[in-house]
Design a protein around this motif. Sequence first.
Motif, PDB file in Angstrom:
ATOM      1  N   PRO A 254      42.410  92.226  85.287  1.00 31.13           N
ATOM      2  CA  PRO A 254      41.408  92.919  84.466  1.00 31.13           C
ATOM      3  C   PRO A 254      41.040  94.299  84.972  1.00 31.13           C
ATOM      4  N   VAL A 255      41.142  94.547  86.290  1.00 30.49           N
ATOM      5  CA  VAL A 255      40.762  95.851  86.828  1.00 30.49           C
ATOM      6  C   VAL A 255      41.920  96.839  86.780  1.00 30.49           C
ATOM      7  N   MET A 256      43.121  96.384  87.179  1.00 26.93           N
ATOM      8  CA  MET A 256      44.250  97.298  87.277  1.00 26.93           C
ATOM      9  C   MET A 256      44.981  97.494  85.952  1.00 26.93           C
ATOM     10  N   ALA A 257      44.887  96.512  85.045  1.00 23.73           N
ATOM     11  CA  ALA A 257      45.587  96.647  83.764  1.00 23.73           C
ATOM     12  C   ALA A 257      45.126  97.873  82.972  1.00 23.73           C
ATOM     13  N   PRO A 258      43.813  98.128  82.851  1.00 26.76           N
ATOM     14  CA  PRO A 258      43.400  99.344  82.134  1.00 26.76           C
ATOM     15  C   PRO A 258      43.936 100.624  82.777  1.00 26.76           C
ATOM     16  N   VAL A 259      44.001 100.655  84.116  1.00 22.31           N
ATOM     17  CA  VAL A 259      44.555 101.827  84.798  1.00 22.31           C
ATOM     18  C   VAL A 259      46.027 101.996  84.439  1.00 22.31           C
ATOM     19  N   PHE A 260      46.729 100.882  84.411  1.00 22.97           N
ATOM     20  CA  PHE A 260      48.142 100.894  84.050  1.00 22.97           C
ATOM     21  C   PHE A 260      48.329 101.415  82.627  1.00 22.97           C
ATOM     22  N   LEU A 261      47.461 100.979  81.721  1.00 30.49           N
ATOM     23  CA  LEU A 261      47.558 101.422  80.331  1.00 30.49           C
ATOM     24  C   LEU A 261      47.216 102.906  80.199  1.00 30.49           C
ATOM     25  N   LEU A 262      46.300 103.385  81.026  1.00 30.17           N
ATOM     26  CA  LEU A 262      45.996 104.817  81.028  1.00 30.17           C
ATOM     27  C   LEU A 262      47.239 105.628  81.401  1.00 30.17           C
ATOM     28  N   ASP A 263      47.978 105.119  82.377  1.00 30.97           N
ATOM     29  CA  ASP A 263      49.215 105.797  82.791  1.00 30.97           C
ATOM     30  C   ASP A 263      50.237 105.838  81.666  1.00 30.97           C
ATOM     31  N   LEU A 264      50.178 104.840  80.780  1.00 34.83           N
ATOM     32  CA  LEU A 264      51.103 104.810  79.642  1.00 34.83           C
ATOM     33  C   LEU A 264      50.640 105.719  78.506  1.00 34.83           C
ATOM     34  N   GLY A 265      49.437 106.313  78.662  1.00 40.04           N
ATOM     35  CA  GLY A 265      48.936 107.246  77.659  1.00 40.04           C
ATOM     36  C   GLY A 265      47.984 106.650  76.647  1.00 40.04           C
ATOM     37  N   TYR A 266      47.494 105.432  76.901  1.00 43.96           N
ATOM     38  CA  TYR A 266      46.574 104.793  75.960  1.00 43.96           C
ATOM     39  C   TYR A 266      45.175 105.401  76.091  1.00 43.96           C
ATOM     40  N   SER A 267      44.469 105.534  74.957  1.00 45.58           N
ATOM     41  CA  SER A 267      43.081 106.006  74.973  1.00 45.58           C
ATOM     42  C   SER A 267      42.154 104.861  75.340  1.00 45.58           C
ATOM     43  N   LEU A 268      40.879 105.172  75.609  1.00 42.24           N
ATOM     44  CA  LEU A 268      39.915 104.120  75.946  1.00 42.24           C
ATOM     45  C   LEU A 268      39.740 103.144  74.787  1.00 42.24           C
ATOM     46  N   THR A 269      39.780 103.653  73.563  1.00 42.92           N
ATOM     47  CA  THR A 269      39.675 102.769  72.402  1.00 42.92           C
ATOM     48  C   THR A 269      40.852 101.806  72.338  1.00 42.92           C
ATOM     49  N   GLU A 270      42.057 102.326  72.556  1.00 41.06           N
ATOM     50  CA  GLU A 270      43.248 101.481  72.512  1.00 41.06           C
ATOM     51  C   GLU A 270      43.244 100.455  73.644  1.00 41.06           C
ATOM     52  N   ILE A 271      42.807 100.879  74.827  1.00 45.49           N
ATOM     53  CA  ILE A 271      42.706  99.949  75.959  1.00 45.49           C
ATOM     54  C   ILE A 271      41.686  98.865  75.654  1.00 45.49           C
ATOM     55  N   GLY A 272      40.570  99.267  75.038  1.00 44.98           N
ATOM     56  CA  GLY A 272      39.540  98.297  74.679  1.00 44.98           C
ATOM     57  C   GLY A 272      40.052  97.247  73.713  1.00 44.98           C
ATOM     58  N   VAL A 273      40.824  97.678  72.725  1.00 37.58           N
ATOM     59  CA  VAL A 273      41.382  96.745  71.746  1.00 37.58           C
ATOM     60  C   VAL A 273      42.385  95.807  72.413  1.00 37.58           C
ATOM     61  N   VAL A 274      43.292  96.375  73.209  1.00 39.38           N
ATOM     62  CA  VAL A 274      44.326  95.568  73.878  1.00 39.38           C
ATOM     63  C   VAL A 274      43.698  94.530  74.797  1.00 39.38           C
ATOM     64  N   MET A 275      42.792  94.978  75.673  1.00 38.68           N
ATOM     65  CA  MET A 275      42.190  94.066  76.637  1.00 38.68           C
ATOM     66  C   MET A 275      41.242  93.083  75.959  1.00 38.68           C
ATOM     67  N   GLY A 276      40.541  93.545  74.918  1.00 39.30           N
ATOM     68  CA  GLY A 276      39.636  92.643  74.207  1.00 39.30           C
ATOM     69  C   GLY A 276      40.373  91.481  73.571  1.00 39.30           C
TER      70      GLY A 276
END
Length: 284
Positions: free
Chosen positions: A155-177
């Motif tokens: 849960p902590v490192m996955a959002p960082v990983f997604l940021l590296d892939l170019g995902y926005s905070l909204t997209e990360i929120g949807v994916v992780m949610g």
Amino acid sequence: TLVVAGLYALLSLYEATADRVYTIGIALFIIKIGLTFKDVAGDGLTVETFNEKEGPNAAAGLGIGGFLAGMFVIGGLGVFYDQSDWSVTMLVIAGAAILMTLPAMVTPERPAAAARAKALEEGRRASFIAIFRRKETPGVMIITSSRGFVEHMVPVMAPVFLLDLGYSLTEIGVVMGISVILAGIAGNIFCAYLLNRFTERLAIIITTILAIIGTVPLIILAIVGDDPGYTAVIITMTLAVFGNQPQATLVFAFRMKWTSKTQAGTDFGMQSAFRSIGNSIGIG
């Protein structure tokens, strides 16, 4: 709770800029202390409320509740932040901190559990020394700290990983949610099934294997390096969370079983300290 909510509200007055990182860091440090007190108090209440037989189902139920809240925090706040700003987001968090704790605030305090009440009548007080006199303590602390090392990696490192892939905070929120709610509920139910049907030793083996398998999709995604698409990322994160969660619920059930009803808060507090050591090492 009120201190935590007040600090979050205070943070809304500060713009999240680089020159204020230390001020915000100090506030978050104090908030973490307050949340730890809440965590220990809530866990102590849990132990006093449920008996040993109810432990597996109680741990799973609490895990599901935690994942529903996590969907709001991990999924909702990222979307909300993108649609508003830092100040409004901090005020929303402050309000949520009070709202989610309101039932406990307005509920009359329960009488002390029978075992704790008897201990108090006999003049026996909660003691950290008593914890280390128990022969199973070293094993419990090792399991708790090792689980702490692993539990926040996804849960902590996955959002960082997604940021590296170019995902926005909204997209990360949807994916992780989506991944958290689907895999979290399924993982907790599966763990309760294991504990109710099999031995604890077998449950440990199965959940450990699952935790290892759950890292495979993330490893593959990291090796590929490119964004495989929204659907593939959601499936990857869902599999990773599902592999990770049953072991977390299992360890929580073990912690409930080990904790003494005569000093539930003290026992859980010590366990949480060892878990936090594992958290810090794992996140670092």
